[in-house]
Design an enzyme around this catalytic site. Structure first.
Site, PDB file in Angstrom:
ATOM      1  N   TYR A  49      26.960 -39.128  -3.366  1.00 52.82           N
ATOM      2  CA  TYR A  49      26.248 -39.444  -2.116  1.00 52.82           C
ATOM      3  C   TYR A  49      26.287 -38.248  -1.153  1.00 52.82           C
ATOM      4  CZ  TYR A  49      26.888 -44.354  -3.643  1.00 52.82           C
ATOM      5  OH  TYR A  49      26.916 -45.537  -4.341  1.00 52.82           O
ATOM      6  N   HIS A 107      31.662 -43.721 -11.832  1.00 53.14           N
ATOM      7  CA  HIS A 107      30.401 -44.198 -11.256  1.00 53.14           C
ATOM      8  C   HIS A 107      29.509 -44.907 -12.285  1.00 53.14           C
ATOM      9  CE1 HIS A 107      27.667 -43.232  -7.593  1.00 53.14           C
ATOM     10  NE2 HIS A 107      27.280 -44.345  -8.163  1.00 53.14           N
TER      11      HIS A 107
HETATM   12  N1  LIG Z   1      28.155 -48.071  -8.001  1.00 52.54           N
HETATM   13  C1  LIG Z   1      26.839 -47.935  -8.029  1.00 52.54           C
HETATM   14  O1  LIG Z   1      26.267 -47.587  -9.066  1.00 52.54           O
HETATM   15  C2  LIG Z   1      26.056 -48.215  -6.809  1.00 52.54           C
HETATM   16  C3  LIG Z   1      26.697 -48.438  -5.618  1.00 52.54           C
HETATM   17  N2  LIG Z   1      25.996 -48.712  -4.473  1.00 52.54           N
HETATM   18  C4  LIG Z   1      26.772 -49.005  -3.241  1.00 52.54           C
HETATM   19  O2  LIG Z   1      26.353 -50.276  -2.723  1.00 52.54           O
HETATM   20  C5  LIG Z   1      25.952 -50.096  -1.364  1.00 52.54           C
HETATM   21  C6  LIG Z   1      24.891 -51.099  -0.963  1.00 52.54           C
HETATM   22  O3  LIG Z   1      23.733 -50.965  -1.742  1.00 52.54           O
HETATM   23  P1  LIG Z   1      22.343 -50.404  -1.200  1.00 52.54           P
HETATM   24  O4  LIG Z   1      21.591 -49.911  -2.366  1.00 52.54           O
HETATM   25  O5  LIG Z   1      22.606 -49.488  -0.077  1.00 52.54           O
HETATM   26  O6  LIG Z   1      21.557 -51.699  -0.747  1.00 52.54           O
HETATM   27  P2  LIG Z   1      21.810 -52.992   0.168  1.00 52.54           P
HETATM   28  O7  LIG Z   1      21.543 -54.176  -0.687  1.00 52.54           O
HETATM   29  O8  LIG Z   1      23.075 -52.894   0.912  1.00 52.54           O
HETATM   30  O9  LIG Z   1      20.582 -52.896   1.166  1.00 52.54           O
HETATM   31  C7  LIG Z   1      20.464 -51.869   2.109  1.00 52.54           C
HETATM   32  C8  LIG Z   1      19.098 -52.006   2.768  1.00 52.54           C
HETATM   33  O10 LIG Z   1      19.039 -53.256   3.446  1.00 52.54           O
HETATM   34  C9  LIG Z   1      18.736 -53.044   4.829  1.00 52.54           C
HETATM   35  N3  LIG Z   1      19.513 -54.055   5.565  1.00 52.54           N
HETATM   36  C10 LIG Z   1      20.849 -54.082   5.753  1.00 52.54           C
HETATM   37  N4  LIG Z   1      21.206 -55.190   6.434  1.00 52.54           N
HETATM   38  C11 LIG Z   1      20.072 -55.854   6.707  1.00 52.54           C
HETATM   39  C12 LIG Z   1      19.789 -57.063   7.391  1.00 52.54           C
HETATM   40  N5  LIG Z   1      20.750 -57.806   7.948  1.00 52.54           N
HETATM   41  N6  LIG Z   1      18.477 -57.459   7.487  1.00 52.54           N
HETATM   42  C13 LIG Z   1      17.486 -56.725   6.943  1.00 52.54           C
HETATM   43  N7  LIG Z   1      17.692 -55.567   6.269  1.00 52.54           N
HETATM   44  C14 LIG Z   1      18.981 -55.144   6.155  1.00 52.54           C
HETATM   45  C15 LIG Z   1      19.159 -51.627   5.110  1.00 52.54           C
HETATM   46  O11 LIG Z   1      18.389 -51.071   6.145  1.00 52.54           O
HETATM   47  P3  LIG Z   1      19.084 -50.478   7.488  1.00 52.54           P
HETATM   48  O12 LIG Z   1      20.057 -49.431   7.039  1.00 52.54           O
HETATM   49  O13 LIG Z   1      17.922 -49.928   8.257  1.00 52.54           O
HETATM   50  O14 LIG Z   1      19.733 -51.650   8.168  1.00 52.54           O
HETATM   51  C16 LIG Z   1      18.819 -50.934   3.782  1.00 52.54           C
HETATM   52  O15 LIG Z   1      17.431 -50.654   3.710  1.00 52.54           O
HETATM   53  C17 LIG Z   1      25.477 -48.651  -1.314  1.00 52.54           C
HETATM   54  O16 LIG Z   1      25.311 -48.194   0.019  1.00 52.54           O
HETATM   55  C18 LIG Z   1      26.552 -47.985  -2.124  1.00 52.54           C
HETATM   56  O17 LIG Z   1      27.713 -47.827  -1.344  1.00 52.54           O
HETATM   57  C19 LIG Z   1      24.626 -48.793  -4.504  1.00 52.54           C
HETATM   58  C20 LIG Z   1      23.931 -48.555  -5.664  1.00 52.54           C
HETATM   59  C21 LIG Z   1      24.584 -48.246  -6.920  1.00 52.54           C
HETATM   60  O1  LIG Z   2      23.678 -45.293  -5.362  1.00 52.81           O
HETATM   61  C1  LIG Z   2      24.362 -45.253  -6.389  1.00 52.81           C
HETATM   62  O2  LIG Z   2      25.591 -45.424  -6.371  1.00 52.81           O
HETATM   63  C2  LIG Z   2      23.723 -45.004  -7.678  1.00 52.81           C
HETATM   64  O3  LIG Z   2      24.384 -45.046  -8.679  1.00 52.81           O
HETATM   65  C3  LIG Z   2      22.257 -44.724  -7.788  1.00 52.81           C
HETATM   66  O4  LIG Z   2      21.831 -44.665  -9.124  1.00 52.81           O
HETATM   67  C4  LIG Z   2      21.408 -45.750  -7.144  1.00 52.81           C
HETATM   68  O5  LIG Z   2      21.584 -46.941  -7.865  1.00 52.81           O
HETATM   69  C5  LIG Z   2      19.981 -45.346  -7.141  1.00 52.81           C
HETATM   70  O6  LIG Z   2      19.192 -46.154  -7.415  1.00 52.81           O
HETATM   71  C6  LIG Z   2      19.545 -43.986  -6.774  1.00 52.81           C
HETATM   72  O7  LIG Z   2      18.141 -43.950  -6.758  1.00 52.81           O
END
Ligand SMILES: NC(=O)C1=CN([C@@H]2O[C@H](COP(=O)(O)OP(=O)(O)OC[C@H]3O[C@@H](n4cnc5c(N)ncnc54)[C@H](OP(=O)(O)O)[C@@H]3O)[C@@H](O)[C@H]2O)C=CC1
Ligand SMILES: O=C(O)C(=O)[C@@H](O)[C@H](O)C(=O)CO
Length: 277
Positions: A49, A107
Site C-alpha cells: 500500500y 498478503h
Molecule cells: N488482504 C488483502 O488481500 C486485502 C486487504 N484489504 C484491506 O481491507 C480494507 C477494506 O477494504 P477496501 O477494499 O478498502 O473496501 P471497503 O469495503 O472497506 O470499502 C471502502 C469504500 O467504501 C466507502 N465507504 C466507507 N464507509 C462508507 C459508508 N459508511 N457509506 C458509504 N460508503 C462508505 C469508502 O469511501 P470513503 O473513503 O470516501 O468513505 C470506500 O470507497 C482495505 O483498506 C485493506 O486494508 C483490501 C483488499 C485486499
Molecule cells: O488491497 C489489497 O490488499 C490487495 O491485495 C489488492 O489486490 C486489492 O484487492 C486490489 O484489488 C487492488 O486493485
C-alpha cells in the site's frame, strides 16, 4: 465500548478494525489520525500500500499510546523468498518507525510461485526475534493452510479474506474457526459496490434505523469475522464503528447470508489462481 476477540496466541484484537488501502501521504495520515481518535485500535496496512510511513506518523500524531494499538502490515508476493522476507519485515518496521508489528501477514499465497512456506518460516523466525507479536496470512485456502502446518508445525492466528454479503465465504470461515484461526474480512463493504444499494439490506436498515453500512458491518461481527472498513471521511469512520448498540436477529442474519453469489467476488481474485506481487 468495542468488544475484543482473542487470538490463539493470546493477543487481543478489537472486533472491528480500520482498512488503510489507498490512504497515502498527508491526506492519508489525517484520515488515520481521525480514525484512531474516533476509536479504531486495529489498523490494516501492507508493504504494497506504500503507506507504512503514513501509518507510523498517524500513530505518533494520535492521542492514543502505541501499546493500545494493533498495527498490521503484510508481506508482498515478490518478497516471499526467506532472506527477502526477513529484510522486508525489517524494512516495514523502518518505514513505520515502529519497534514491532502486532500482526504481520503473508498478503497472497501465490501458489504457482510456490514460496509461501519459506515466507511463513520467515514470519515464524521474525516472531521469535520479537519483530512481530502475531503471525497470519491473507487469502489462504485450506490446502495452503494445511501445508503450512504440515511443513512448519505452525498454523496462522489470522486469515484475512474477501468477505461481504455478496461473497460470504461460509466454508472458509467454518474451516478457519475449526482450526482456531480468526477470520478478518477485507472489503467488508464490498468496496462501496452495488451491495450498498441492496434492497434486502436497506429494509433491515430501515427496521433498525441504521445505515446499510452499519447493518453489513454488524453482520460481519455476528458472523465472528473482524471487518476492516476503510473510509477517508471522519463522518463515515464514526458511522462504521457505531455498531455495538444493536443486534441482528437470526432471521435477519439468514436473509443477508442468502445474498451470497458463487461469482460474488469484487474482482477476479481467486487465490487458487490469482498471483499478486
Ligand atoms: N488482504 C488483502 O488481500 C486485502 C486487504 N484489504 C484491506 O481491507 C480494507 C477494506 O477494504 P477496501 O477494499 O478498502 O473496501 P471497503 O469495503 O472497506 O470499502 C471502502 C469504500 O467504501 C466507502 N465507504 C466507507 N464507509 C462508507 C459508508 N459508511 N457509506 C458509504 N460508503 C462508505 C469508502 O469511501 P470513503 O473513503 O470516501 O468513505 C470506500 O470507497 C482495505 O483498506 C485493506 O486494508 C483490501 C483488499 C485486499
Ligand atoms: O488491497 C489489497 O490488499 C490487495 O491485495 C489488492 O489486490 C486489492 O484487492 C486490489 O484489488 C487492488 O486493485
Amino acid at each position: 465500548m468495542i468488544p475484543t476477540v482473542t487470538l490463539k496466541d493470546g493477543l487481543q484484537l478489537p472486533a472491528i478494525g480500520f482498512g488503510t488501502y489507498a490512504l497515502n501521504g498527508a491526506a492519508g495520515v489525517n484520515a488515520m489520525v481521525s480514525a484512531i481518535d474516533i476509536g479504531y485500535r486495529l489498523l490494516d496496512s501492507a508493504f504494497n500500500y506504500e503507506n507504512e510511513g503514513a501509518v507510523g506518523e498517524a500513530i505518533r500524531r494520535s492521542s492514543v499510546p502505541r501499546a493500545q494499538l494493533r498495527v498490521t502490515s503484510k508481506l508482498p508476493g515478490r518478497r516471499q523468498a526467506y532472506a527477502q522476507a526477513i529484510v522486508t519485515i525489517q524494512e516495514s518496521l523502518l518505514r513505520a518507525r515502529l519497534d514491532y508489528y502486532d500482526l504481520y501477514l503473508i498478503h497472497w499465497p501465490n501458489p504457482k510461485t510456490d514460496l509461501y512456506v519459506e515466507a511463513w518460516q520467515a514470519l515464524i523466525d521474525a516472531q521469535k526475534w520479537g519483530l512481530i507479536r502475531s503471525i497470519g496470512v491473507c487469502n489462504f485456502l485450506p490446502e495452503h493452510l494445511e501445508r503450512l502446518e504440515r511443513e512448519t508445525g505452525v498454523m496462522p492466528s489470522i486469515n484475512q479474506i474477501e468477505l461481504h454479503p455478496y461473497f460470504s465465504q461460509e466454508s472458509q470461515r467454518v474451516w478457519d474457526n475449526n482450526h482456531h484461526i480468526v477470520t478478518e474480512s477485507w472489503s467488508p463493504l464490498g468496496r462501496a459496490s452495488s451491495v450498498l444499494q441492496d434492497k434486502v439490506i436497506k429494509q433491515i436498515a430501515a427496521t433498525h434505523r441504521k445505515s446499510v453500512s452499519q447493518i453489513i458491518l454488524r453482520w460481519h461481527v455476528q458472523l465472528g469475522a473482524i471487518p476492516l472498513p476503510k473510509s477517508a471521511s471522519p463522518e463515515r469512520q464514526l458511522e462504521n464503528i457505531a455498531i455495538f448498540d444493536f443486534s441482528l436477529s437470526t432471521e435477519e442474519m439468514e436473509q443477508i447470508n442468502k445474498l451470497t453469489k458463487a461469482d460474488g467476488r469484487i474482482q477476479n481474485q481467486d487465490p487458487a489462481e490469482y498471483e499478486e506481487f
